[in-house]
Design a protein around this motif. Structure first.
Motif, PDB file in Angstrom:
ATOM      1  N   GLN A 159      64.037  26.936  44.533  1.00  0.00           N
ATOM      2  CA  GLN A 159      63.836  25.888  45.523  1.00  0.00           C
ATOM      3  C   GLN A 159      62.405  25.916  46.050  1.00  0.00           C
ATOM      4  OE1 GLN A 159      66.388  26.191  48.962  1.00  0.00           O
ATOM      5  NE2 GLN A 159      65.128  24.776  50.161  1.00  0.00           N
ATOM      6  N   PRO A 160      61.671  24.795  45.961  1.00  0.00           N
ATOM      7  CA  PRO A 160      60.299  24.769  46.499  1.00  0.00           C
ATOM      8  C   PRO A 160      60.289  25.003  48.001  1.00  0.00           C
ATOM      9  CG  PRO A 160      60.718  22.882  45.073  1.00  0.00           C
ATOM     10  CD  PRO A 160      62.050  23.524  45.331  1.00  0.00           C
ATOM     11  N   LYS A 161      59.239  25.583  48.490  1.00  0.00           N
ATOM     12  CA  LYS A 161      59.118  25.820  49.917  1.00  0.00           C
ATOM     13  C   LYS A 161      58.757  24.524  50.639  1.00  0.00           C
ATOM     14  CE  LYS A 161      57.714  29.639  51.552  1.00  0.00           C
ATOM     15  NZ  LYS A 161      56.947  30.820  51.988  1.00  0.00           N
ATOM     16  N   ARG A 162      59.154  24.427  51.883  1.00  0.00           N
ATOM     17  CA  ARG A 162      58.821  23.253  52.683  1.00  0.00           C
ATOM     18  C   ARG A 162      57.327  23.195  52.947  1.00  0.00           C
ATOM     19  NH1 ARG A 162      61.221  21.905  58.752  1.00  0.00           N
ATOM     20  NH2 ARG A 162      60.331  19.791  58.924  1.00  0.00           N
ATOM     21  N   PHE A 163      56.730  24.363  53.220  1.00  0.00           N
ATOM     22  CA  PHE A 163      55.288  24.443  53.458  1.00  0.00           C
ATOM     23  C   PHE A 163      54.699  25.497  52.529  1.00  0.00           C
ATOM     24  CE2 PHE A 163      57.126  23.399  57.675  1.00  0.00           C
ATOM     25  CZ  PHE A 163      56.644  22.093  57.782  1.00  0.00           C
ATOM     26  N   GLU A 164      53.590  25.163  51.894  1.00  0.00           N
ATOM     27  CA  GLU A 164      52.905  26.087  50.990  1.00  0.00           C
ATOM     28  C   GLU A 164      51.459  26.262  51.436  1.00  0.00           C
ATOM     29  OE1 GLU A 164      51.431  26.424  46.325  1.00  0.00           O
ATOM     30  OE2 GLU A 164      52.943  24.932  46.892  1.00  0.00           O
ATOM     31  N   SER A 165      51.030  27.492  51.588  1.00  0.00           N
ATOM     32  CA  SER A 165      49.643  27.789  51.972  1.00  0.00           C
ATOM     33  C   SER A 165      48.759  27.711  50.734  1.00  0.00           C
ATOM     34  CB  SER A 165      49.556  29.186  52.593  1.00  0.00           C
ATOM     35  OG  SER A 165      48.213  29.559  52.796  1.00  0.00           O
ATOM     36  N   THR A 166      47.782  26.827  50.778  1.00  0.00           N
ATOM     37  CA  THR A 166      46.863  26.667  49.648  1.00  0.00           C
ATOM     38  C   THR A 166      45.412  26.700  50.136  1.00  0.00           C
ATOM     39  OG1 THR A 166      46.973  24.254  49.858  1.00  0.00           O
ATOM     40  CG2 THR A 166      48.506  25.286  48.326  1.00  0.00           C
ATOM     41  N   PRO A 167      44.467  27.091  49.268  1.00  0.00           N
ATOM     42  CA  PRO A 167      44.707  27.689  47.954  1.00  0.00           C
ATOM     43  C   PRO A 167      45.199  29.111  48.081  1.00  0.00           C
ATOM     44  CG  PRO A 167      42.383  27.781  48.462  1.00  0.00           C
ATOM     45  CD  PRO A 167      43.023  27.013  49.589  1.00  0.00           C
ATOM     46  N   PHE A 168      45.772  29.633  47.005  1.00  0.00           N
ATOM     47  CA  PHE A 168      46.243  31.011  47.039  1.00  0.00           C
ATOM     48  C   PHE A 168      45.052  31.957  47.058  1.00  0.00           C
ATOM     49  CE2 PHE A 168      47.571  34.975  44.948  1.00  0.00           C
ATOM     50  CZ  PHE A 168      48.627  35.329  45.774  1.00  0.00           C
ATOM     51  N   ALA A 169      45.062  32.894  47.987  1.00  0.00           N
ATOM     52  CA  ALA A 169      43.971  33.857  48.117  1.00  0.00           C
ATOM     53  C   ALA A 169      44.200  35.030  47.162  1.00  0.00           C
ATOM     54  CB  ALA A 169      43.874  34.360  49.556  1.00  0.00           C
ATOM     55  N   ARG A 170      43.332  35.174  46.196  1.00  0.00           N
ATOM     56  CA  ARG A 170      43.460  36.237  45.202  1.00  0.00           C
ATOM     57  C   ARG A 170      43.282  37.600  45.860  1.00  0.00           C
ATOM     58  NH1 ARG A 170      43.045  36.906  39.605  1.00  0.00           N
ATOM     59  NH2 ARG A 170      42.099  38.864  38.950  1.00  0.00           N
ATOM     60  N   ARG A 171      44.113  38.556  45.450  1.00  0.00           N
ATOM     61  CA  ARG A 171      44.043  39.920  45.968  1.00  0.00           C
ATOM     62  C   ARG A 171      43.930  40.883  44.803  1.00  0.00           C
ATOM     63  NH1 ARG A 171      49.132  37.654  49.293  1.00  0.00           N
ATOM     64  NH2 ARG A 171      47.954  35.750  49.700  1.00  0.00           N
ATOM     65  N   GLU A 172      42.925  41.727  44.838  1.00  0.00           N
ATOM     66  CA  GLU A 172      42.665  42.639  43.721  1.00  0.00           C
ATOM     67  C   GLU A 172      43.427  43.946  43.882  1.00  0.00           C
ATOM     68  OE1 GLU A 172      41.110  41.562  41.214  1.00  0.00           O
ATOM     69  OE2 GLU A 172      40.089  39.795  42.034  1.00  0.00           O
ATOM     70  N   THR A 173      43.848  44.495  42.749  1.00  0.00           N
ATOM     71  CA  THR A 173      44.475  45.817  42.743  1.00  0.00           C
ATOM     72  C   THR A 173      43.700  46.812  41.888  1.00  0.00           C
ATOM     73  OG1 THR A 173      45.903  45.126  40.908  1.00  0.00           O
ATOM     74  CG2 THR A 173      46.784  44.858  43.141  1.00  0.00           C
ATOM     75  N   ASN A 174      42.833  46.314  41.001  1.00  0.00           N
ATOM     76  CA  ASN A 174      42.031  47.175  40.126  1.00  0.00           C
ATOM     77  C   ASN A 174      40.565  46.759  40.160  1.00  0.00           C
ATOM     78  OD1 ASN A 174      44.190  48.751  39.083  1.00  0.00           O
ATOM     79  ND2 ASN A 174      44.705  47.115  37.652  1.00  0.00           N
ATOM     80  N   ALA A 175      39.709  47.709  39.883  1.00  0.00           N
ATOM     81  CA  ALA A 175      38.285  47.397  39.774  1.00  0.00           C
ATOM     82  C   ALA A 175      38.057  46.545  38.528  1.00  0.00           C
ATOM     83  CB  ALA A 175      37.475  48.688  39.680  1.00  0.00           C
ATOM     84  N   PRO A 176      37.016  45.720  38.513  1.00  0.00           N
ATOM     85  CA  PRO A 176      36.739  44.877  37.338  1.00  0.00           C
ATOM     86  C   PRO A 176      36.517  45.714  36.087  1.00  0.00           C
ATOM     87  CG  PRO A 176      35.429  44.182  39.226  1.00  0.00           C
ATOM     88  CD  PRO A 176      36.050  45.490  39.599  1.00  0.00           C
ATOM     89  N   ARG A 177      36.977  45.179  34.943  1.00  0.00           N
ATOM     90  CA  ARG A 177      36.780  45.851  33.663  1.00  0.00           C
ATOM     91  C   ARG A 177      35.516  45.350  32.994  1.00  0.00           C
ATOM     92  NH1 ARG A 177      41.856  44.414  30.275  1.00  0.00           N
ATOM     93  NH2 ARG A 177      40.502  45.113  28.583  1.00  0.00           N
ATOM     94  N   ASP A 178      34.907  46.226  32.205  1.00  0.00           N
ATOM     95  CA  ASP A 178      33.774  45.842  31.368  1.00  0.00           C
ATOM     96  C   ASP A 178      34.205  46.019  29.919  1.00  0.00           C
ATOM     97  OD1 ASP A 178      31.426  45.306  30.103  1.00  0.00           O
ATOM     98  OD2 ASP A 178      30.249  46.863  31.114  1.00  0.00           O
ATOM     99  N   LYS A 179      34.704  44.936  29.308  1.00  0.00           N
ATOM    100  CA  LYS A 179      35.233  45.028  27.950  1.00  0.00           C
ATOM    101  C   LYS A 179      34.159  45.416  26.944  1.00  0.00           C
ATOM    102  CE  LYS A 179      38.455  42.368  26.440  1.00  0.00           C
ATOM    103  NZ  LYS A 179      39.329  41.242  26.000  1.00  0.00           N
ATOM    104  N   ALA A 180      32.897  45.181  27.282  1.00  0.00           N
ATOM    105  CA  ALA A 180      31.811  45.542  26.370  1.00  0.00           C
ATOM    106  C   ALA A 180      31.739  47.050  26.159  1.00  0.00           C
ATOM    107  CB  ALA A 180      30.487  45.017  26.900  1.00  0.00           C
TER     108      ALA A 180
END
Length: 223
Positions: A159-180
């Motif tokens: 069921q969709p919510k009546r009110f949705e907070s936008t935009p979604f605030a991204r939350r990090e859990t890991n440090a950025p990766r360097d695939k190189a």
């Protein structure tokens, strides 16, 4: 949780998702998930709240958690379907190495060293076990499509919510990766060797390899 009602998860609940997202939106720079917060709910707190008001449960827990509480419709005689997010096995392994701050070598002196280097990167690798299929209907979906195809699939159920907070605030859990700096991407032989090892030893990778691309994949034909 931010879009639909009665979502209960270790990364947030529907009932307070609006205010939680509004709070994170006020933060500047790279935003990290706060430990033991509204966005990282402790397992014991979820158990205290209970699951009676949940249509969708998200929990990073062992297979025994699911079987003991919900297997074979033992939870108020309600059957449950499990949805397993499947990631590219190599990318998932590298993400876990990054989580631990490890750099995996691509030159091993022995098979034992090869096994240790992989096993030491995995985060709770025994969470998924094939025995779950004895107690639930188990489906898979493409992790890369979790916010597109999979969300569209679930929008037919939740069921969709009546009110949705936008935009979604991204939350990090890991440090950025360097695939190189991840040597594995430069050696196809190593990639194939690691994939074979993961799929043969760990049920999660074996299941995803068998499930993706079949009728059990929920994101297969959604456009």
């Amino acid at each position: 949780a931010n879009r639909y009602e009665r979502v209960c998860g270790h990364k947030g609940y529907s009932y307070d998702a609006y205010r939680e997202n509004e709070r994170y939106k006020q933060m500047t720079g790279q935003v990290w998930v706060e430990h033991q917060s509204r966005s990282r709910v402790a397992h014991q707190v979820m158990a205290e709240i209970g699951y009676e008001d949940c249509d969708y449960i998200s929990q990073e827990a062992s297979s025994n958690f699911w079987i003991s509480r919900f297997g074979d419709a033992k939870f108020h005689n309600v059957s449950m379907e499990l949805h397993i997010p499947c990631r590219d096995s190599i990318d998932h392994l590298m993400s876990q190495c990054n989580h631990f701050g490890k750099t995996m070598s691509c030159n091993w002196a022995s098979d034992e060293e090869f096994h240790r280097s992989i096993d030491g990167c995995l985060v709770a690798p025994q969470r998924f076990k094939f025995k779950l299929l004895d107690h639930f209907s188990v489906k898979c979906y493409d992790f890369k499509k979790q916010f597109t195809n999979y969300t569209r699939y679930m929008s037919q159920i939740l069921q969709p919510k009546r009110f949705e907070s936008t935009p979604f605030a991204r939350r990090e859990t890991n440090a950025p990766r360097d695939k190189a700096n991840e040597c594995i991407w430069k050696n196809q032989t190593v990639i194939l060797k690691v994939e074979k090892y993961l799929r043969s030893k760990y049920d999660y990778y074996g299941f995803c390899n068998k499930c993706m691309g079949t009728k059990r994949e929920l994101t297969l034909d959604l456009c």
